[in-house]
Design a protein around this motif. Structure first.
Motif, mmCIF file in Angstrom:
data_model
loop_
_atom_site.group_PDB
_atom_site.id
_atom_site.type_symbol
_atom_site.label_atom_id
_atom_site.label_comp_id
_atom_site.label_asym_id
_atom_site.label_seq_id
_atom_site.Cartn_x
_atom_site.Cartn_y
_atom_site.Cartn_z
ATOM 1 N N PHE A 325 74.514 78.582 48.755
ATOM 2 C CA PHE A 325 75.535 78.177 49.722
ATOM 3 C C PHE A 325 75.903 79.335 50.644
ATOM 4 N N ALA A 328 73.344 79.721 53.241
ATOM 5 C CA ALA A 328 73.461 78.703 54.286
ATOM 6 C C ALA A 328 74.499 79.123 55.327
ATOM 7 N N VAL A 329 75.594 79.726 54.871
ATOM 8 C CA VAL A 329 76.608 80.234 55.807
ATOM 9 C C VAL A 329 76.016 81.361 56.650
ATOM 10 N N PHE A 332 74.022 79.785 59.317
ATOM 11 C CA PHE A 332 74.981 79.262 60.298
ATOM 12 C C PHE A 332 75.360 80.384 61.274
ATOM 13 N N ALA A 456 68.029 76.113 52.977
ATOM 14 C CA ALA A 456 69.486 76.072 53.120
ATOM 15 C C ALA A 456 69.926 76.924 54.306
ATOM 16 N N ARG A 457 69.281 78.063 54.481
ATOM 17 C CA ARG A 457 69.632 78.935 55.612
ATOM 18 C C ARG A 457 69.294 78.265 56.949
ATOM 19 N N GLY A 460 71.718 75.442 57.523
ATOM 20 C CA GLY A 460 72.963 76.034 57.999
ATOM 21 C C GLY A 460 72.883 76.434 59.455
ATOM 22 N N GLY A 464 74.956 74.675 62.286
ATOM 23 C CA GLY A 464 75.845 75.542 63.051
ATOM 24 C C GLY A 464 75.568 75.492 64.534
ATOM 25 N N PHE A 549 84.229 79.013 57.046
ATOM 26 C CA PHE A 549 82.967 79.074 56.326
ATOM 27 C C PHE A 549 82.737 80.466 55.744
#
Length: 590
Positions: A325, A328-329, A332, A456-457, A460, A464, A549
């Motif tokens: 997670f 992922a941020v 973003f 996930a990245r 994100g 974003g 986030f």
């Protein structure tokens, strides 16, 4: 040694049971057992690293440089590409297309490399990207350019393999070093992409085409490097299977649901820029995409334990979920705010007025990140501590985000300092979070875990980018024409000339501004100043939306458990000749 070499992986026994429970997919476990990791084969001693291992690490760094060049070169110059080709409403897809392919395919490509072969799955996609780069370089329309970008995105999906290779050829205690080296390669790609792409774009209106010719050369060299210099040992983590069993091993149901869900969800988010939220173009893909992702999650939870999201990732600690997670941020932040919004901000707030100057200014971020990752990697390796540097770097980025949420045209010099803060904040997550994720995964699922991390990245980043674009464009649509027109009229511009003035501002050239009927120096200065402040308020809203986030990512990092015990001298897949020979002897003993 013989007794040790006959130890059977518990993970694989569960895989066998899963296959036997599936109609038509049974396996003879006794004849298709596989040995576990090298440390269980009796190779607990430290493997002596030679030039072979470091050359492989260098090739993966070059591959990551080429992949980041794709995003940095195109993303930073997207405004100028749109000016030349037109159809600016589709311009975001030049970046979104490759990211979409990466988001959807990274875990699947990673799973394939875990089950089949690393070498060819990392060597062939750059050839597809080479073709895509040539198509993009010769594109006569935005649609063709986007099509070429989608082909280029195929090589981005190999990040799951590219990032796993250095991690498995170096000792476990060097996981931060392996990922730090990749970060350096990415950083160099960002700098080369920024400066090189900015320079060629400055040469002429169609100079941006050289960005894609440069990409073609990089992708071609990447392919040759892996084919000629990467010679991994024969994989022993999985047995030889029939085609049907290979198909089952790569989780066809989960893979299909994941690709469908991510593709449609991100497509819907991108179409928000063109259509309203209630439009069928947005509602249809968004609903189907989210339902598919929900079905994917349920299937991976209840349908099988050894799918794309293997249950073993979560059994030792919460690190895999928390780090994924947080990554992922990070995506973003990087793909949307840092890579796309900051260059646009630099242009539209009047800090710089041409692509090359913007690229040089961005060195305050990219060069600082390269320097900052060195002490971060050293500390994490020396003290076997990932959490502390991650907390520090995310906190620094939070400070940078708050600074950007207060940006204005009067903060020209300060914005360079904000870039430095952003760079320090970016140096930690990509270097260390991937290492944490990899240390949470069994070696036979290493590339799959890495693929999930980078998927996930990418998700994100795509989310974003869609979100920030919607925020910025929404603000501009609601206030730009009214505020700029009012400022110009107050300075003496005739009402009838306002459309011409707005059109001239969109072109971004002084010649167009001087040709506006009824315009003069005072009118132009007033309009430009109003334009910059409208953009500033739009960018403030965008950066403010990132703050929550980042706070959540800091909380995730705070709950990470220590990985010190996992950082040992074990090498999971050495490319050294001595290690290969020992592995062959152990395999024959089985």
């Amino acid at each position: 040694m013989l007794k040790s070499s006959r130890i059977v992986s518990t993970r694989f026994q569960e895989d066998v049971a899963s296959l036997n429970d599936t109609p038509g997919m049974g396996m003879n476990a006794s004849s298709e057992q596989i040995p576990q990791h090298k440390e269980q084969l009796g190779h607990k001693e430290q493997t002596q690293l030679t030039w072979r291992s470091w050359v492989v690490v260098l090739i993966t760094c070059f591959a990551q440089m080429a992949q980041v060049f794709v995003i940095a070169g195109s993303g930073q110059n997207i405004t100028f590409i749109a000016r030349d080709l037109g159809n600016a409403s589709l311009a975001a897809w030049v970046i979104q297309g490759p990211l979409l392919i990466q988001a959807g395919l990274s875990p699947i490509v990673g799973r394939l490399s875990d089950v089949l072969d690393r070498k060819w799955l990392v060597s062939m996609p750059p050839l597809i990207a080479f073709v895509g780069a040539v198509i993009s370089a010769t594109a006569s329309s935005m649609s063709t350019l986007i099509g070429g970008g989608i082909l280029i995105g195929v090589t981005l999906s190999t990040i799951s393999v590219v990032q796993a290779i250095p991690s498995e050829v170096l000792p476990l205690k060097y996981r931060a070093v392996a990922n730090g080296a990749g970060f350096v390669g990415s950083g160099v790609g960002g700098i080369v992409g920024s400066l090189g792409a900015g320079k060629v774009t400055s040469l002429s209106a169609s100079g941006w085409r050289n960005i894609f010719w440069m990409q073609a050369a990089l992708h071609g060299a990447t392919c040759l490097g892996f084919v000629l210099l990467y010679h991994p040992q024969r994989r022993s983590d999985y047995p030889r299977l029939s085609f049907r069993r290979y198909l089952w091993a790569i989780d066809p149901v989960g893979s299909g649901l994941f690709i469908l869900g991510t593709t449609l969800t991100l497509l819907a988010l991108d179409w928000v820029d063109i259509y309203s939220w209630s439009n069928a173009h947005v509602v249809g893909p968004l609903c189907i995409g989210l339902i598919s992702l929900l079905a994917f999650g349920i299937y991976e939870w209840k349908g099988r334990s050894d799918g794309i999201i293997m249950h073993g990732f979560f059994q030792k600690s919460p690190n895999f979920a928390l780090a994924t997670f947080a990554l992922a941020v990070d995506g973003f932040i990087f793909y949307s705010a840092v890579n796309t919004v900051v260059p646009q901000l630099t242009l539209n707030l009047g800090f710089e007025n041409n692509p090359f100057s913007i690229s040089v200014r961005q060195l305050s971020s990219s060069a600082t990140a390269l320097v900052a990752c060195i002490p971060i990697t050293w500390y994490a390796t020396r003290y076997k501590d990932m959490k502390t540097p991650l907390l520090v770097t995310f906190a620094v980025f939070l400070a940078a985000t708050i600074c950007y949420a207060l940006i204005g045209p009067n903060l020209n010099a300060a914005q360079v300092g904000y870039n430095v803060l952003v760079a320090v904040g970016q140096a930690g997550p990509l270097t260390l979070l991937v290492a944490v994720i990899q240390l949470s995964a069994p070696h036979e699922h290493l590339s799959t875990a890495t693929g999930l991390a980078f998927s996930a990245r990418a998700i994100g980043g795509a989310f974003g980018s869609a979100m920030l674009t919607a925020i910025i464009q929404g603000k501009l649509k609601s206030s730009y024409a009214a505020e700029v027109g009012k400022a110009a009229i107050d300075a003496g511009l005739p009402q009838s000339s306002v459309p011409d003035l707005l059109g001239a501002l969109r072109t971004g050239t002084s010649e167009a501004l001087r040709s506006v009927p009824g315009g003069n120096g005072a009118v132009i200065a007033s309009a430009v100043n109003a334009s910059r402040w409208v953009y500033a308020r739009a960018y403030r809203l965008a950066w403010s939306s990132i703050v929550p986030f980042v706070v959540v990512a800091i909380l995730c990092v705070g709950f990470l458990e220590s990985v010190k015990e996992a950082m040992t001298d074990t090498v999971e897949a050495s490319v050294e000749l001595e290690a290969k020979a020992a592995a062959d002897v152990s395999e024959k003993a089985v």
